[in-house]
Design an enzyme around this catalytic site. Structure first.
Site, short mmCIF file in Angstrom:
data_model
loop_
_atom_site.label_atom_id
_atom_site.label_comp_id
_atom_site.label_asym_id
_atom_site.label_seq_id
_atom_site.Cartn_x
_atom_site.Cartn_y
_atom_site.Cartn_z
N TYR A 127 0.85 -1.19 0.00
CA TYR A 127 0.00 0.00 0.00
C TYR A 127 0.88 1.24 0.00
O TYR A 127 1.18 1.85 1.03
CB TYR A 127 -0.94 0.02 1.21
CG TYR A 127 -1.78 -1.23 1.38
CD1 TYR A 127 -2.01 -2.10 0.31
CD2 TYR A 127 -2.36 -1.53 2.60
CE1 TYR A 127 -2.78 -3.24 0.47
CE2 TYR A 127 -3.14 -2.67 2.76
CZ TYR A 127 -3.35 -3.53 1.70
OH TYR A 127 -4.11 -4.65 1.87
N PRO A 167 -14.81 -7.15 2.58
CA PRO A 167 -15.91 -7.75 3.35
C PRO A 167 -17.28 -7.23 2.95
O PRO A 167 -18.29 -7.84 3.27
CB PRO A 167 -15.58 -7.37 4.79
CG PRO A 167 -14.80 -6.10 4.67
CD PRO A 167 -13.99 -6.25 3.42
#
Length: 277
Positions: A54, A201
């Site tokens: 990231y 999710p």
């Protein structure tokens, strides 16, 4: 239960935070990212997920600026095993032992810790023997630089093979209400008491547009996002969702999902969505 013990001993609140989407460039967006990370901790989040990939460490550095010195109960988990080692400097899987060791050493410096309490292998590099990759992390654990070892995007077979080399404390695979491809992996984690951190999710554009999810949300005076997170929390006791956002209002919405209670009938309706998808 709202708590889980990763590796049997490291207690975290089950609903965590994924930091991947936080902008790190200087300016107002970065200031907002700092505010979001700090607010997550204020709301009681004790598990924050990041990775070297990231931003090549920029996301880790952002969390340090926002949260260091870390509260005693806070776990910042990071991932290694992806590097800018392609022909043109692009990101590619790289699980060579010297690369993993170097990335862990650099992560320790960036995160300003003496030990990374949970270190996850971002992906298994198919060009490097699994035993070499997991064995390197085991050695780093034995040296005291890693507390617990996790894997990401693995099959049941890969998990079994890795567990033959070292204790595995967590698995981070893509998984949500409508995407249950890795249900067998979750079942294996549930049986073994291994933390399962579903990435992505909440699959909006998918479950967010599903009439059944919207109907359950309306019945509970909740949002579809909250319903999806509540479903995950109730699906298995080892699931630790890590929804990510760069918005304070979405962060607060996500954290509030921890207290949403689905009825057995509502859960049955949501369980059936995967069969109809």
């Amino acid at each position: 239960m709202n708590a889980f013990h990763i590796g049997g001993d490291l207690e975290v609140r089950r609903l965590g935070f994924g930091a991947m989407h936080l902008p790190t460039e200087p300016g107002p967006a970065r200031e907002n990212s700092l505010a979001v990370a700090r607010r997550a901790v204020e709301l009681g989040v004790t598990l924050i997920d990041t990775a070297y990939m990231y931003g090549g460490g920029a996301n880790e550095e952002l969390l340090v600026e926002a949260l260091h010195p870390y509260p005693d109960e806070l776990l910042v988990t990071t991932k290694v095993g992806v590097a800018r080692s392609g022909p043109s400097g692009e990101w590619k899987l790289d699980g060579r032992p010297d690369v993993l060791r170097d990335q862990v050493e650099r992560a320790l410096l960036r995160l300003r810790v003496e030990r990374i309490e949970l270190l996850q292998l971002h992906r298994i590099d198919p060009e490097t023997p699994l035993a070499d990759q997991v064995g390197t992390l085991r050695d780093l654990r034995d040296e005291g630089k890693i507390g617990r070892i996790g894997l990401s995007e693995v099959t049941v077979d890969e998990l079994d093979r890795a567990r033959g080399i070292v204790d595995i404390a967590s698995v981070q695979n893509r998984y949500n209400l409508l995407d249950r491809e890795h249900e067998p992996v979750l079942a294996a984690c549930t049986a073994a008491g291994i933390a399962f951190l579903p990435w992505r999710p909440v699959a909006w554009g998918g479950s967010g547009a599903t009439a059944e999810v919207a109907a359950v949300a309306a019945e509970l005076d909740a949002t579809p996002t909250q319903v999806a997170l509540a479903w995950l929390l109730g699906h298995s006791p080892v699931v630790l969702p890590i929804p990510g956002t760069a918005r304070l209002d979405h962060l607060e919405e996500n954290v509030a999902a921890e207290h949403l209670q689905l009825t057995p009938a509502q859960r049955d309706r949501l369980d059936a969505l995967c069969e109809a998808a």
